[in-house]
Design a protein around this motif. Structure first.
Motif, PDB file in Angstrom:
ATOM      1  N   PHE A 169       0.829  -1.215   0.000  1.00  0.00           N
ATOM      2  CA  PHE A 169       0.000   0.000   0.000  1.00  0.00           C
ATOM      3  C   PHE A 169       0.859   1.259   0.000  1.00  0.00           C
ATOM      4  O   PHE A 169       0.551   2.239  -0.677  1.00  0.00           O
ATOM      5  CB  PHE A 169      -0.922   0.011   1.227  1.00  0.00           C
ATOM      6  N   ARG A 175       2.267   1.748  -3.435  1.00  0.00           N
ATOM      7  CA  ARG A 175       1.185   2.214  -4.318  1.00  0.00           C
ATOM      8  C   ARG A 175       1.003   3.721  -4.198  1.00  0.00           C
ATOM      9  O   ARG A 175       0.911   4.437  -5.201  1.00  0.00           O
ATOM     10  CB  ARG A 175      -0.126   1.514  -3.939  1.00  0.00           C
ATOM     11  N   MET A 200      -0.019  -5.167 -11.700  1.00  0.00           N
ATOM     12  CA  MET A 200      -0.958  -5.511 -10.634  1.00  0.00           C
ATOM     13  C   MET A 200      -2.247  -4.709 -10.777  1.00  0.00           C
ATOM     14  O   MET A 200      -3.342  -5.225 -10.548  1.00  0.00           O
ATOM     15  CB  MET A 200      -0.329  -5.255  -9.269  1.00  0.00           C
ATOM     16  N   ARG A 201      -2.105  -3.450 -11.169  1.00  0.00           N
ATOM     17  CA  ARG A 201      -3.288  -2.606 -11.333  1.00  0.00           C
ATOM     18  C   ARG A 201      -4.180  -3.157 -12.444  1.00  0.00           C
ATOM     19  O   ARG A 201      -5.396  -3.267 -12.281  1.00  0.00           O
ATOM     20  CB  ARG A 201      -2.853  -1.171 -11.629  1.00  0.00           C
ATOM     21  N   TRP A 259      -4.242  -6.223 -13.523  1.00  0.00           N
ATOM     22  CA  TRP A 259      -4.799  -7.515 -13.088  1.00  0.00           C
ATOM     23  C   TRP A 259      -5.971  -7.286 -12.134  1.00  0.00           C
ATOM     24  O   TRP A 259      -7.011  -7.943 -12.246  1.00  0.00           O
ATOM     25  CB  TRP A 259      -3.703  -8.337 -12.412  1.00  0.00           C
ATOM     26  N   GLY A 260      -5.788  -6.372 -11.207  1.00  0.00           N
ATOM     27  CA  GLY A 260      -6.842  -6.089 -10.228  1.00  0.00           C
ATOM     28  C   GLY A 260      -8.111  -5.587 -10.903  1.00  0.00           C
ATOM     29  O   GLY A 260      -9.219  -5.981 -10.532  1.00  0.00           O
ATOM     30  N   ARG A 261      -7.943  -4.737 -11.888  1.00  0.00           N
ATOM     31  CA  ARG A 261      -9.110  -4.235 -12.612  1.00  0.00           C
ATOM     32  C   ARG A 261      -9.835  -5.376 -13.313  1.00  0.00           C
ATOM     33  O   ARG A 261     -11.061  -5.449 -13.308  1.00  0.00           O
ATOM     34  CB  ARG A 261      -8.677  -3.190 -13.639  1.00  0.00           C
ATOM     35  N   GLN A 284     -11.783  -7.399 -10.816  1.00  0.00           N
ATOM     36  CA  GLN A 284     -13.018  -6.685 -10.431  1.00  0.00           C
ATOM     37  C   GLN A 284     -14.102  -6.872 -11.475  1.00  0.00           C
ATOM     38  O   GLN A 284     -15.276  -7.096 -11.155  1.00  0.00           O
ATOM     39  CB  GLN A 284     -12.717  -5.189 -10.271  1.00  0.00           C
ATOM     40  N   PRO A 331      -7.880  -1.127  -7.648  1.00  0.00           N
ATOM     41  CA  PRO A 331      -7.457  -2.424  -8.181  1.00  0.00           C
ATOM     42  C   PRO A 331      -6.222  -2.975  -7.488  1.00  0.00           C
ATOM     43  O   PRO A 331      -6.084  -4.199  -7.350  1.00  0.00           O
ATOM     44  CB  PRO A 331      -7.163  -2.133  -9.649  1.00  0.00           C
ATOM     45  N   VAL A 332      -5.332  -2.097  -7.048  1.00  0.00           N
ATOM     46  CA  VAL A 332      -4.155  -2.595  -6.341  1.00  0.00           C
ATOM     47  C   VAL A 332      -4.568  -3.176  -4.987  1.00  0.00           C
ATOM     48  O   VAL A 332      -4.083  -4.232  -4.573  1.00  0.00           O
ATOM     49  CB  VAL A 332      -3.100  -1.477  -6.164  1.00  0.00           C
ATOM     50  N   ALA A 333      -5.498  -2.523  -4.320  1.00  0.00           N
ATOM     51  CA  ALA A 333      -6.006  -3.069  -3.061  1.00  0.00           C
ATOM     52  C   ALA A 333      -6.682  -4.413  -3.305  1.00  0.00           C
ATOM     53  O   ALA A 333      -6.599  -5.321  -2.474  1.00  0.00           O
ATOM     54  CB  ALA A 333      -6.982  -2.085  -2.418  1.00  0.00           C
ATOM     55  N   THR A 334      -7.332  -4.548  -4.444  1.00  0.00           N
ATOM     56  CA  THR A 334      -7.992  -5.810  -4.780  1.00  0.00           C
ATOM     57  C   THR A 334      -6.997  -6.955  -4.869  1.00  0.00           C
ATOM     58  O   THR A 334      -7.178  -8.011  -4.261  1.00  0.00           O
ATOM     59  CB  THR A 334      -8.741  -5.658  -6.120  1.00  0.00           C
ATOM     60  N   ILE A 335      -5.917  -6.734  -5.594  1.00  0.00           N
ATOM     61  CA  ILE A 335      -4.952  -7.826  -5.743  1.00  0.00           C
ATOM     62  C   ILE A 335      -4.213  -8.069  -4.425  1.00  0.00           C
ATOM     63  O   ILE A 335      -3.881  -9.205  -4.081  1.00  0.00           O
ATOM     64  CB  ILE A 335      -3.975  -7.563  -6.913  1.00  0.00           C
TER      65      ILE A 335
END
Lengths: 109, 109
Positions: free
Chosen positions: A26, A29, A96-97, A99-101, A104, B11-15
DNA sequence: TTAGATAGGAACCAAAAGGTAACCAACGGA
DNA sequence: TCCGTTGGTTACCTTTTGGTTCCTATCTAA
């Protein structure tokens, strides 16, 4: 900057040892968008306590990932910034961003 | 597979919520080279206990990152494998591997 | 007949991580 | 004169995480 300490032979284990906990992730980020004051980091990561934020910042400074600049003012001002080395983590966070999107999107069907 | 649960907007928090702990990172690292049995994972991650390995495998299965195949043999055989979704983490780990190697080089001067 | 192999589950306990509250310095402003 | 501000530190306590031990099932081989 970087301490000569026992590193695991596996490179993935090495990076896990350095940034393999959620608080450090975090922090990075938030620092990817520019240097931040202590209080700004707290606002950006509301679930973190002052103590834990301090602990992680100290560790990351020791590992050479971030830098800490103290301005001798009153009240004190402290700025944290990614070091050149820390900034090389950027491509990882970009992925990572993305991937996270995508995750979601999948969850929302 | 993927549960519809409360995801953070970032999205970063998601991963981070999905794989932001060292055990899951180690598990993924090992599964990137192909499916593994429970005992093989334990050998690959010697510091992990059986209980914690089980817990993390269950969580990752729920999140749709790995799959679990039980073969009705005696003694039982269980194979863990990255799901298609889990395999899309590969580029991130490729970058982490490169980064870790570079850090090792820096520390050794 | 009994040990060994495999992948767990359950119960209990130890260790690590994190939270909370109090305290500090030093200046500006009410 | 006292409060608020900032970025901490420290001590103490709670929560979470992880470790240990014992148990299970079923077949094979000694």
């Amino acid at each position: 900057m970087i301490q000569k300490k026992e590193l695991p032979p596996c490179p993935v284990a090495t990076i896990i040892g350095l940034i393999g906990n959620k608080w450090k992730l975090f922090i990075i980020r938030d620092l990817l968008t520019g240097s931040k004051r202590f209080g700004e980091l707290r606002k950006g990561i509301p679930e973190i306590s002052q103590k834990v934020l301090t602990q992680n910042l100290r560790a990351m400074e020791e590992d050479g990932i971030i830098t800490r600049k103290v301005y001798p003012e009153v009240p004190p001002r402290v700025e944290y910034e990614l070091s050149d080395l820390g900034d090389t983590l950027r491509p990882i966070f970009d992925l990572m961003r993305v991937w996270g999107r995508n995750y979601q999107k999948l969850v929302k069907e």
